[in-house]
Design an enzyme around this catalytic site. Structure first.
Site, mmCIF file in Angstrom:
data_model
loop_
_atom_site.group_PDB
_atom_site.id
_atom_site.type_symbol
_atom_site.label_atom_id
_atom_site.label_comp_id
_atom_site.label_asym_id
_atom_site.label_seq_id
_atom_site.Cartn_x
_atom_site.Cartn_y
_atom_site.Cartn_z
ATOM 1 N N GLU A 187 -69.328 -83.568 -49.979
ATOM 2 C CA GLU A 187 -68.431 -84.711 -50.128
ATOM 3 C C GLU A 187 -67.063 -84.408 -49.510
ATOM 4 O O GLU A 187 -66.454 -85.265 -48.875
ATOM 5 C CB GLU A 187 -68.255 -85.079 -51.609
ATOM 6 C CG GLU A 187 -69.552 -85.336 -52.346
ATOM 7 C CD GLU A 187 -70.180 -84.072 -52.933
ATOM 8 O OE1 GLU A 187 -71.182 -84.224 -53.657
ATOM 9 O OE2 GLU A 187 -69.693 -82.950 -52.678
ATOM 10 N N CYS B 4 -63.441 -83.137 -54.652
ATOM 11 C CA CYS B 4 -64.037 -84.033 -53.658
ATOM 12 C C CYS B 4 -63.573 -85.478 -53.852
ATOM 13 O O CYS B 4 -63.348 -86.194 -52.885
ATOM 14 C CB CYS B 4 -65.553 -83.936 -53.719
ATOM 15 S SG CYS B 4 -66.169 -82.304 -53.231
ATOM 16 N N HIS C 146 -68.270 -78.182 -50.327
ATOM 17 C CA HIS C 146 -69.081 -79.272 -50.855
ATOM 18 C C HIS C 146 -69.282 -80.322 -49.761
ATOM 19 O O HIS C 146 -68.387 -80.565 -48.955
ATOM 20 C CB HIS C 146 -68.380 -79.934 -52.036
ATOM 21 C CG HIS C 146 -68.176 -79.041 -53.211
ATOM 22 N ND1 HIS C 146 -67.669 -79.518 -54.404
ATOM 23 C CD2 HIS C 146 -68.394 -77.719 -53.405
ATOM 24 C CE1 HIS C 146 -67.592 -78.534 -55.266
ATOM 25 N NE2 HIS C 146 -68.015 -77.422 -54.688
ATOM 26 N N CYS D 189 -66.998 -83.980 -57.668
ATOM 27 C CA CYS D 189 -66.128 -83.188 -58.533
ATOM 28 C C CYS D 189 -64.693 -83.677 -58.302
ATOM 29 O O CYS D 189 -64.434 -84.434 -57.362
ATOM 30 C CB CYS D 189 -66.275 -81.701 -58.211
ATOM 31 S SG CYS D 189 -65.506 -81.200 -56.654
#
Length: 161
Positions: free
Chosen positions: A57, A88, A55, A85
């Site tokens: 992030e 992250c 991801h 999420c």
């Protein structure tokens, strides 16, 4: 409060989300900005190769850990197309980054996915503040909802063909 500078960086996060979609990945993008307004790093989702932890992030939290002084991290802001999420958010909190501004919430995404008949996420959606209490968080930003929903619709259509 979200201002014009925030909107500019969110716009870039959405451009990165679009790039992610065009590369076959889920449409997420993020930008890391220093306290002085300098864009330090940006990334897009890279989960299409099978590693669902890639991801943007999370990548920016790792970048910050490797490239920023600990005392500079709290002044930085992460702008992202979608709310972090739990994985992250935890990375963000452990690294000690500052404010998060997101265009669309995890709740919105879950609703859009349900409307499309997409399977639910394997990870429970939690608000960032439940994972990192006390963090400055802004979002969702309603003016980006339609565009973000369309990116997720296009991703679902592409992955169910």
């Amino acid at each position: 409060m979200v201002d014009d500078t925030d909107r500019k960086h969110l716009r870039r996060a959405l451009e990165l989300a679009r790039e992610s979609l065009e590369a076959g990945d889920a449409p997420f993008g993020s930008v890391l900005v220093a306290a002085d307004g300098t864009v330090l790093a940006e990334d897009r989702n890279r989960t299409g190769g099978g590693d669902r932890t890639r991801h943007p992030e999370f990548a920016l939290a790792r970048w910050a850990a490797e490239n920023m002084k600990p005392e500079d991290r709290p002044g930085a802001t992460v702008y992202t197309s979608g709310e972090h999420c739990p994985m992250c958010a935890a990375a963000h909190g452990f690294v000690g980054l500052g404010r998060i501004v997101y265009a669309g919430s995890s709740g919105q995404l879950a609703g859009w996915r349900a409307e499309l008949g997409a399977p639910a996420s394997p990870v429970r959606a939690l608000p960032i503040r439940e994972v990192v209490p006390g963090l400055a968080v802004e979002g969702p930003v309603p003016e980006f909802a339609e565009e973000l929903q369309d990116l997720h619709r296009r991703y679902h259509e592409a992955t169910t063909r």
